[in-house]
Design a protein around this motif. Structure first.
Motif, PDB file in Angstrom:
ATOM      1  N   SER A  39       0.876  -1.240   0.133  1.00 13.82           N
ATOM      2  CA  SER A  39       0.240  -0.010  -0.007  1.00 13.82           C
ATOM      3  C   SER A  39       0.954   1.180   0.061  1.00 13.82           C
ATOM      4  N   ASP A  40       0.428   2.249  -0.419  1.00 15.24           N
ATOM      5  CA  ASP A  40       1.004   3.427  -0.806  1.00 15.24           C
ATOM      6  C   ASP A  40       1.054   4.332   0.824  1.00 15.24           C
ATOM      7  N   ASN A  41       0.194   3.919   1.516  1.00 22.29           N
ATOM      8  CA  ASN A  41       0.212   4.625   2.758  1.00 22.29           C
ATOM      9  C   ASN A  41       1.012   3.724   3.899  1.00 22.29           C
ATOM     10  N   THR A  42       2.123   2.828   3.400  1.00 20.12           N
ATOM     11  CA  THR A  42       2.666   2.313   4.414  1.00 20.12           C
ATOM     12  C   THR A  42       3.804   3.379   5.219  1.00 20.12           C
ATOM     13  N   ALA A  43       4.385   4.128   4.256  1.00 23.73           N
ATOM     14  CA  ALA A  43       5.273   5.118   4.941  1.00 23.73           C
ATOM     15  C   ALA A  43       4.639   6.133   5.893  1.00 23.73           C
TER      16      ALA A  43
ATOM     17  N   MET B 129       5.450   6.416   9.827  1.00 22.58           N
ATOM     18  CA  MET B 129       5.792   7.733  10.313  1.00 22.58           C
ATOM     19  C   MET B 129       4.804   8.029  11.823  1.00 22.58           C
ATOM     20  N   LYS B 130       3.560   7.677  11.480  1.00 18.52           N
ATOM     21  CA  LYS B 130       2.684   8.097  12.624  1.00 18.52           C
ATOM     22  C   LYS B 130       3.007   6.961  13.745  1.00 18.52           C
TER      23      LYS B 130
ATOM     24  N   SER C 244       5.765   6.014  14.145  1.00 17.18           N
ATOM     25  CA  SER C 244       7.110   6.396  14.892  1.00 17.18           C
ATOM     26  C   SER C 244       6.850   7.650  15.987  1.00 17.18           C
ATOM     27  N   ASN C 245       5.646   8.358  15.514  1.00 15.05           N
ATOM     28  CA  ASN C 245       5.391   9.328  16.451  1.00 15.05           C
ATOM     29  C   ASN C 245       4.891   8.963  17.885  1.00 15.05           C
ATOM     30  N   MET C 246       3.866   7.842  17.530  1.00 18.21           N
ATOM     31  CA  MET C 246       3.332   7.331  18.705  1.00 18.21           C
ATOM     32  C   MET C 246       4.331   6.600  19.713  1.00 18.21           C
ATOM     33  N   LEU C 247       5.529   5.866  19.116  1.00 16.17           N
ATOM     34  CA  LEU C 247       6.588   5.247  19.720  1.00 16.17           C
ATOM     35  C   LEU C 247       7.115   6.202  20.678  1.00 16.17           C
ATOM     36  N   ARG C 248       7.450   7.417  19.839  1.00  8.07           N
ATOM     37  CA  ARG C 248       8.145   8.473  20.765  1.00  8.07           C
ATOM     38  C   ARG C 248       7.145   9.110  21.957  1.00  8.07           C
ATOM     39  N   TYR C 249       6.098   8.924  21.478  1.00 12.07           N
ATOM     40  CA  TYR C 249       5.103   9.482  22.677  1.00 12.07           C
ATOM     41  C   TYR C 249       5.055   8.454  23.876  1.00 12.07           C
ATOM     42  N   VAL C 250       5.051   7.218  23.625  1.00 14.31           N
ATOM     43  CA  VAL C 250       4.769   6.247  24.637  1.00 14.31           C
ATOM     44  C   VAL C 250       6.162   5.937  25.346  1.00 14.31           C
ATOM     45  N   THR C 251       7.376   6.062  24.717  1.00 10.68           N
ATOM     46  CA  THR C 251       8.564   5.658  25.143  1.00 10.68           C
ATOM     47  C   THR C 251       9.299   6.916  25.927  1.00 10.68           C
TER      48      THR C 251
ATOM     49  N   CYS D 146      -1.911  11.908  19.932  1.00  8.59           N
ATOM     50  CA  CYS D 146      -1.703  10.340  20.033  1.00  8.59           C
ATOM     51  C   CYS D 146      -3.057   9.401  19.607  1.00  8.59           C
ATOM     52  N   LEU D 147      -4.211   9.971  20.301  1.00  9.24           N
ATOM     53  CA  LEU D 147      -5.288   9.692  19.726  1.00  9.24           C
ATOM     54  C   LEU D 147      -5.749   9.738  18.264  1.00  9.24           C
ATOM     55  N   ARG D 148      -5.365  10.904  17.790  1.00 10.42           N
ATOM     56  CA  ARG D 148      -5.545  11.197  16.220  1.00 10.42           C
ATOM     57  C   ARG D 148      -4.469  10.143  15.359  1.00 10.42           C
ATOM     58  N   ASP D 149      -3.293  10.142  15.761  1.00  8.76           N
ATOM     59  CA  ASP D 149      -2.555   9.110  15.210  1.00  8.76           C
ATOM     60  C   ASP D 149      -3.166   7.704  15.060  1.00  8.76           C
ATOM     61  N   TYR D 150      -3.591   7.158  16.211  1.00  8.20           N
ATOM     62  CA  TYR D 150      -3.917   5.862  16.254  1.00  8.20           C
ATOM     63  C   TYR D 150      -5.431   5.772  15.546  1.00  8.20           C
ATOM     64  N   ILE D 151      -6.249   6.733  15.360  1.00  5.64           N
ATOM     65  CA  ILE D 151      -7.207   6.710  14.572  1.00  5.64           C
ATOM     66  C   ILE D 151      -7.048   6.578  13.234  1.00  5.64           C
ATOM     67  N   ASP D 152      -6.014   7.526  12.743  1.00  6.91           N
ATOM     68  CA  ASP D 152      -5.739   7.552  11.292  1.00  6.91           C
ATOM     69  C   ASP D 152      -5.058   6.070  11.067  1.00  6.91           C
TER      70      ASP D 152
END
Length: 356
Positions: free
Chosen positions: A199-203, A207-208, A210-217, A233-239
């Motif tokens: 899928s073209d949405n893989t990249a 990235m999303k 990665s943002n969540m991992l930075r937030y979590v860790t 974080c919720l927006r990234d998860y929903i996306d």
């Protein structure tokens, strides 16, 4: 620590000034002569003062902690009895008031002896008991026991509170660790599916994530984070979840009010989203997930509803996530949250009200 020690010293000095000033008040009240206050500078008053001060601290620092608290009761009571005998022998209170009765050392008037006749045999006076000195002794011992017992009780209470705090912190860390891997594994499964289909949405999804991992860790090391960070974080998860959904599922996410500088426990809302996307999505039937986050001056209201599809026997995993979240809320928001979960006519909804 210095402030605590200073307050203890001040309390001791104040207590001794009050206790040892009582004899002076008694003397003044009995005699009505202000000159009686000169006894403050006498040797007898110094002996009286040193006797009871030494008795108090000897009992507080040695006898009571090293004998009584080590269960050497017989030796302790014998030691106290010996001190009582010594105080009664010294008679500090009698000596103090004998100076008041005979300030210049004059002797009492005695009746004259008859000129003739045999002199009566000298009779040894009975052992005198200084009742006031003995009473002050018992009062000093009781005061010492009360102070030392209270001090030890407070120390025990502090140790218990510290142990409970450490236990709570460890439990919170454990509960948070239970939530985070569950969320990460679900997200990685979604990205894996995108990669398999090229899928073209893989990249973008990486990235999303990665943002969540930075937030979590990094950002969730503290018990509370900015509400704005949690919303992102919720927006990234929903996306990320939308990438795997079909057109049969509609997701509505809205935030009202201004997050400002409000804080919230990290990842406390995520299990509810996981629950909605896991059991509120179907590839065969239309479904809708509604997510609303409202903020006011002193509260946060989170609402999530979805249609319930009982499709897998893995229901216990969601139950564990919700149960852990409730425990976190109990620890972090005691008496400051209201969680309502309802299930009616195939619809599942949660409502969480937090006071911040």
């Amino acid at each position: 620590m210095f402030r605590l020690k200073s307050s203890v010293v001040i309390a001791h000095i104040t207590g001794w000034l009050i206790c040892l000033g009582l004899p002076l008040l008694f003397i003044s009240g009995q005699t009505g002569d202000r000159k009686a206050l000169s006894i403050l500078f006498s040797t007898d008053y110094l002996v009286f003062l040193v006797t009871y001060v030494a008795l108090f601290y000897f009992h507080t620092t040695f006898l009571f902690p090293r004998l009584y608290f080590r269960k050497q009761y017989i030796l302790y009571f014998l030691s106290v009895l010996l001190l009582l005998v010594m105080v009664n022998y010294m008679r500090p209170y009698d000596h103090l008031f004998s100076r008041l009765r005979h300030p210049h050392g004059e002797t009492r008037w005695r009746p004259p002896m008859p000129p003739e006749g045999p002199r009566p045999e000298a009779i040894e006076p009975p052992v005198r008991v200084d009742i006031v000195s003995d009473f002050l002794f018992l009062l000093t011992i009781a005061l010492s026991i009360a102070i030392e017992t209270t001090h030890r009780w407070r120390q025990t209470e502090k140790r218990a509170l510290y142990a409970e705090t450490r236990k709570t912190q460890a439990e919170l860390s454990f509960l948070k660790a239970q939530i985070n891997p569950h969320f990460l594994f679900n997200t990685l499964n979604n990205i894996y599916s995108l990669a398999i289909t090229r899928s073209d949405n893989t990249a973008m999804s990486i990235m999303k994530l990665s943002n969540m991992l930075r937030y979590v860790t990094e950002d969730t090391r503290d018990d509370y984070v900015l509400l704005e960070s949690e919303i992102e974080c919720l927006r990234d998860y929903i996306d990320l979840q939308k990438l795997r959904l079909t057109t049969k599922t509609k997701v509505n996410f809205a935030v009202t009010g201004s997050p400002g500088i409000k804080c919230i426990a990290p990842l406390v809302l995520l299990p509810f989203l996981e629950n909605a996307f896991k059991y509120g999505v179907s590839n065969h039937e239309p479904s809708e997930i509604n997510i609303l986050l409202q903020t006011s001056d002193n509260s946060i209201h989170f609402y999530c509803s979805n249609k319930l599809f009982r499709i897998t026997p893995d229901t216990n995993r969601t139950g564990i996530g919700i149960a852990n979240t409730r425990q976190r809320l109990d620890h972090l928001y005691p008496d400051k949250y209201e969680l309502q979960i309802s299930e009616d006519n195939g619809a599942y909804a949660i409502s969480l009200q937090l006071q911040v």
